[in-house]
Design a protein around this motif. Sequence first.
Motif, PDB file in Angstrom:
ATOM      1  N   TYR A   1      -3.013  73.860  83.068  1.00 30.75           N
ATOM      2  CA  TYR A   1      -3.355  72.575  82.242  1.00 30.75           C
ATOM      3  C   TYR A   1      -2.565  72.979  81.147  1.00 30.75           C
ATOM      4  N   ALA A   2      -2.372  74.315  80.404  1.00 33.88           N
ATOM      5  CA  ALA A   2      -1.665  74.570  79.443  1.00 33.88           C
ATOM      6  C   ALA A   2      -0.154  74.146  79.752  1.00 33.88           C
ATOM      7  N   GLY A   3       0.464  74.598  80.857  1.00 36.09           N
ATOM      8  CA  GLY A   3       1.608  74.486  81.251  1.00 36.09           C
ATOM      9  C   GLY A   3       2.019  72.694  81.192  1.00 36.09           C
ATOM     10  N   GLN A   4       0.977  72.123  81.795  1.00 32.60           N
ATOM     11  CA  GLN A   4       1.287  70.744  81.828  1.00 32.60           C
ATOM     12  C   GLN A   4       1.120  70.015  80.387  1.00 32.60           C
TER      13      GLN A   4
ATOM     14  N   ILE B   1      -5.079  64.902  80.215  1.00 32.67           N
ATOM     15  CA  ILE B   1      -4.995  66.226  80.612  1.00 32.67           C
ATOM     16  C   ILE B   1      -5.494  67.127  79.523  1.00 32.67           C
ATOM     17  N   GLN B   2      -5.758  66.811  78.291  1.00 25.42           N
ATOM     18  CA  GLN B   2      -6.285  67.262  77.210  1.00 25.42           C
ATOM     19  C   GLN B   2      -7.585  67.530  77.617  1.00 25.42           C
TER      20      GLN B   2
ATOM     21  N   GLU C   1     -11.691  72.740  81.384  1.00 28.11           N
ATOM     22  CA  GLU C   1     -11.237  74.306  82.229  1.00 28.11           C
ATOM     23  C   GLU C   1     -11.520  75.338  81.058  1.00 28.11           C
ATOM     24  N   LYS C   2     -11.356  75.036  79.745  1.00 24.33           N
ATOM     25  CA  LYS C   2     -11.664  76.272  78.729  1.00 24.33           C
ATOM     26  C   LYS C   2     -13.033  76.643  78.829  1.00 24.33           C
ATOM     27  N   LYS C   3     -13.813  75.555  79.004  1.00 30.25           N
ATOM     28  CA  LYS C   3     -15.210  75.992  78.838  1.00 30.25           C
ATOM     29  C   LYS C   3     -15.663  76.800  80.147  1.00 30.25           C
TER      30      LYS C   3
END
Lengths: 195, 279
Positions: free
Chosen positions: A45-48, A61-62, A68-70
Amino acid sequence: MLHLRQLGVRLMSTSTASGTTRSGKLLDSVIRVDHAGELGADRIYAGQMAVLGKTSVGPTIQHMWDQEKKHRAKFEELIRKYRVRPTVLTPVWNVAGFVLGAGTALMGEKAAMACTVAVETVITEHYNDQLRALMESDEKVDEEVLKTIKKFRDEEQEHHDTGIEHGAEQAPFYRALTNVIKCGCKTAISISKIV
Amino acid sequence: MAMSSILLMRKGLLINGLRRLWTCRVLLTDQPENDQQQSSQEHSKESDEEYEKNIKMKILAASLKYVHNFGWSQQAISAGAESIEYPGIIHGLFPNRGADLVHYFYLTCNKELNKILEEQALVVEQSPTKKKKTLELQVRDAVETRLRMVIPYKKTWPQALALMALPPNVPLSLANLLTLVDDICYYAGDKSVDINWYTRRIVLAGIYKTTELYMLQDNSEDHQKTWHFLERRIKDATQIHTILTTTSDMALPDLNYATEAACAAFVTARNILGLNWNR
């Protein structure tokens, strides 16, 4: 070799009893691979976001990225709690995840969504398999771990549905693309289970 | 056929090689506690095994006294067995001879250290007002405590090191060492979940081993030189660590322009090639 394996099985059954702060073998591998997976997802997701952050799908996406970070934070906590060895390949998944996310995002938002769909399909399946394995095994597993996996599976399923809604299936070479990504994810999972 | 045998071999290698080193603390928990008593009335296979293991532990514990005279050897085991009224010929139970004795010693020391560290951690937890030891000091103290356990056997310890370095004993002694450093890191409060997890443990294992070697040559009173040596090694390690972390934390030049330019170039290329689907 057979002898060794028998020995292993026998030792495995004694290990949970004697260790106080240590986890069983199955739980050990479950937490390790899940942490690796969430790390990869976070990086995808960071890449996207790096590519599509300023477009119309940016907020969607954010939102998924935040979830996902959680997930990742939760598994990092579990690693510390159960004294699990993290996978050796964290730097590899770190880079590979970002490249996969950014690479598909460069092919357009729909391809990015197709990537999300492929990854989340595999992960949902993987979580389901894990839940089954954990319930079947006679290792004592904390309720917390099961609940965490269940909750995360549902959220990953949501991400999958979001991807479909945003027209993942209209991406170029949808079939080929998703199959390749799925295959890659499965390989990564089986590697992270061991190393 | 060939394929399947390769697969089998690979699986075997993975299971026996990699896991042995780190995930396989199970290998080490093989040994039951000494005080565990087993009633001999039970005749199931499992209890027979346990029973045998308990006797082995007793003999090895008794043998440690004779290490000074006989070294880490079969003779020491025989003498130990005789001292608690087993026949000396029982050394046949220990196919690895001296190595079994060394392994037993290593394991009991690790257990003792684990107990000490756990108690210390409890004390710290109960009195949060007291000033906590720094991480380096904690690691230093743990290593010192562990090395002090070896001092009574210093004279024969080189022989033990040689035994542990023999190829058949390497996996077990590596597993022992790695468990030791893992325990120290855990109780020192290591929170890393990435590749640092490995580097820290490997560096600590290196420090431990070099200090151990230094100690064997050290004739100073109370091994003062060894502890100074240990402090210096830990200082070196932390120094390298700070250098590495500060460089990676340094502010990177603003990448925004670069990403934007790359993106624009890619989109243009895509448009020229007519690959802008469904826009």
